[in-house]
Design a protein around this motif. Structure first.
Motif, PDB file in Angstrom:
ATOM      1  N   UNK A   1       0.839  -1.184   0.000  1.00  0.00           N
ATOM      2  CA  UNK A   1       0.000   0.000   0.000  1.00  0.00           C
ATOM      3  C   UNK A   1       0.877   1.237   0.000  1.00  0.00           C
ATOM      4  N   UNK A   2       0.290   2.333  -0.467  1.00  0.00           N
ATOM      5  CA  UNK A   2       1.010   3.593  -0.523  1.00  0.00           C
ATOM      6  C   UNK A   2       0.056   4.717  -0.150  1.00  0.00           C
ATOM      7  N   UNK A   3       0.559   5.638   0.642  1.00  0.00           N
ATOM      8  CA  UNK A   3      -0.236   6.759   1.087  1.00  0.00           C
ATOM      9  C   UNK A   3      -0.540   7.691  -0.085  1.00  0.00           C
ATOM     10  N   UNK A   4      -1.574   8.504   0.050  1.00  0.00           N
ATOM     11  CA  UNK A   4      -2.004   9.371  -1.043  1.00  0.00           C
ATOM     12  C   UNK A   4      -0.870  10.264  -1.543  1.00  0.00           C
ATOM     13  N   UNK A   5       0.006  10.691  -0.626  1.00  0.00           N
ATOM     14  CA  UNK A   5       1.100  11.589  -0.990  1.00  0.00           C
ATOM     15  C   UNK A   5       2.312  10.850  -1.536  1.00  0.00           C
ATOM     16  N   UNK A   6       2.320   9.536  -1.379  1.00  0.00           N
ATOM     17  CA  UNK A   6       3.454   8.754  -1.832  1.00  0.00           C
ATOM     18  C   UNK A   6       4.606   8.708  -0.854  1.00  0.00           C
TER      19      UNK A   6
ATOM     20  N   UNK B   1       4.693   7.371   2.171  1.00  0.00           N
ATOM     21  CA  UNK B   1       4.741   6.194   3.039  1.00  0.00           C
ATOM     22  C   UNK B   1       4.282   4.973   2.254  1.00  0.00           C
ATOM     23  N   UNK B   2       4.994   3.884   2.441  1.00  0.00           N
ATOM     24  CA  UNK B   2       4.647   2.624   1.795  1.00  0.00           C
ATOM     25  C   UNK B   2       4.626   1.502   2.819  1.00  0.00           C
ATOM     26  N   UNK B   3       3.879   0.462   2.514  1.00  0.00           N
ATOM     27  CA  UNK B   3       3.709  -0.663   3.430  1.00  0.00           C
ATOM     28  C   UNK B   3       3.715  -1.946   2.599  1.00  0.00           C
ATOM     29  N   UNK B   4       4.314  -2.974   3.165  1.00  0.00           N
ATOM     30  CA  UNK B   4       4.447  -4.228   2.433  1.00  0.00           C
ATOM     31  C   UNK B   4       4.136  -5.427   3.323  1.00  0.00           C
ATOM     32  N   UNK B   5       3.609  -6.458   2.688  1.00  0.00           N
ATOM     33  CA  UNK B   5       3.510  -7.740   3.368  1.00  0.00           C
ATOM     34  C   UNK B   5       4.914  -8.310   3.523  1.00  0.00           C
ATOM     35  N   UNK B   6       5.133  -9.054   4.573  1.00  0.00           N
ATOM     36  CA  UNK B   6       6.460  -9.622   4.818  1.00  0.00           C
ATOM     37  C   UNK B   6       6.917 -10.500   3.659  1.00  0.00           C
ATOM     38  N   UNK B   7       5.975 -11.156   3.009  1.00  0.00           N
ATOM     39  CA  UNK B   7       6.312 -12.098   1.946  1.00  0.00           C
ATOM     40  C   UNK B   7       6.879 -11.422   0.700  1.00  0.00           C
ATOM     41  N   UNK B   8       6.662 -10.119   0.562  1.00  0.00           N
ATOM     42  CA  UNK B   8       7.146  -9.430  -0.643  1.00  0.00           C
ATOM     43  C   UNK B   8       8.155  -8.337  -0.323  1.00  0.00           C
ATOM     44  N   UNK B   9       8.373  -8.082   0.941  1.00  0.00           N
ATOM     45  CA  UNK B   9       9.275  -7.005   1.341  1.00  0.00           C
ATOM     46  C   UNK B   9      10.671  -7.251   0.784  1.00  0.00           C
ATOM     47  N   UNK B  10      11.240  -6.224   0.183  1.00  0.00           N
ATOM     48  CA  UNK B  10      12.557  -6.340  -0.417  1.00  0.00           C
ATOM     49  C   UNK B  10      12.538  -6.799  -1.859  1.00  0.00           C
ATOM     50  N   UNK B  11      11.399  -7.282  -2.326  1.00  0.00           N
ATOM     51  CA  UNK B  11      11.285  -7.750  -3.716  1.00  0.00           C
ATOM     52  C   UNK B  11      10.317  -6.885  -4.539  1.00  0.00           C
ATOM     53  N   UNK B  12       9.273  -6.404  -3.892  1.00  0.00           N
ATOM     54  CA  UNK B  12       8.253  -5.602  -4.573  1.00  0.00           C
ATOM     55  C   UNK B  12       8.375  -4.148  -4.151  1.00  0.00           C
ATOM     56  N   UNK B  13       8.033  -3.249  -5.070  1.00  0.00           N
ATOM     57  CA  UNK B  13       8.026  -1.822  -4.773  1.00  0.00           C
ATOM     58  C   UNK B  13       6.751  -1.193  -5.310  1.00  0.00           C
ATOM     59  N   UNK B  14       6.027  -0.524  -4.442  1.00  0.00           N
ATOM     60  CA  UNK B  14       4.828   0.190  -4.856  1.00  0.00           C
ATOM     61  C   UNK B  14       5.178   1.654  -5.041  1.00  0.00           C
ATOM     62  N   UNK B  15       4.614   2.258  -6.065  1.00  0.00           N
ATOM     63  CA  UNK B  15       4.828   3.678  -6.320  1.00  0.00           C
ATOM     64  C   UNK B  15       3.580   4.251  -6.971  1.00  0.00           C
ATOM     65  N   UNK B  16       3.528   5.556  -7.079  1.00  0.00           N
ATOM     66  CA  UNK B  16       2.384   6.203  -7.705  1.00  0.00           C
ATOM     67  C   UNK B  16       2.813   7.461  -8.420  1.00  0.00           C
ATOM     68  N   UNK B  17       2.015   7.839  -9.391  1.00  0.00           N
ATOM     69  CA  UNK B  17       2.213   9.085 -10.113  1.00  0.00           C
ATOM     70  C   UNK B  17       0.855   9.777 -10.154  1.00  0.00           C
TER      71      UNK B  17
END
Length: 122
Positions: free
Chosen positions: A49-54, A56-72
């Motif tokens: 998940x990612x905050x509206x402003x971008x 802050x991001x949050x990840x499940x432990x299973x994907x942390x370090x492998x996945x990256x969420x971003x927004x434009x």
């Protein structure tokens, strides 16, 4: 807001995919955004998940370090870069929007996209 996820496909283990979620509506930038996934026979689970402003991001432990969420926000889009994919990442991936509540709880989300299939072969 309406959401349209894309970018799924078939990839070998260790490979990468980038999912996109296009949003309609002028209020996209006010929504916090999340990605969930659902594997066959399993419940839908939180991925990131990612905050509206971008900022802050949050990840499940299973994907942390492998996945990256971003927004434009200028493009009304949110992305999920998935690296070092594993067969257990195989699932339908959904993007979703929420105004408030717990990021990792799917019941908090107000709007959902249709999902995009990700298949990781071993």
């Amino acid at each position: 807001v309406q959401l349209q996820a894309s970018g799924g496909g078939l990839v070998q283990a260790g490979g990468s995919l980038r999912l996109s979620c296009a949003a309609s509506g002028r209020t996209f930038s006010s929504y916090n955004m999340g990605w969930f996934r659902q594997a066959p026979g399993k419940e839908r689970e939180f991925v990131a998940a990612i905050r509206w402003s971008g900022d802050s991001t949050y990840y499940a432990d299973s994907v942390k370090g492998r996945f990256t969420i971003s927004r434009d926000n200028a493009k009304n889009a949110v992305y999920l870069q998935m690296n070092s994919l594993k067969p257990e990442d195989t699932a339908v991936y959904y993007c979703a929007a929420l105004t408030g509540g717990t990021y990792y709880y799917e019941g908090s989300y107000d709007f959902w996209g249709q999902g995009t299939q990700v298949t990781v072969s071993s």
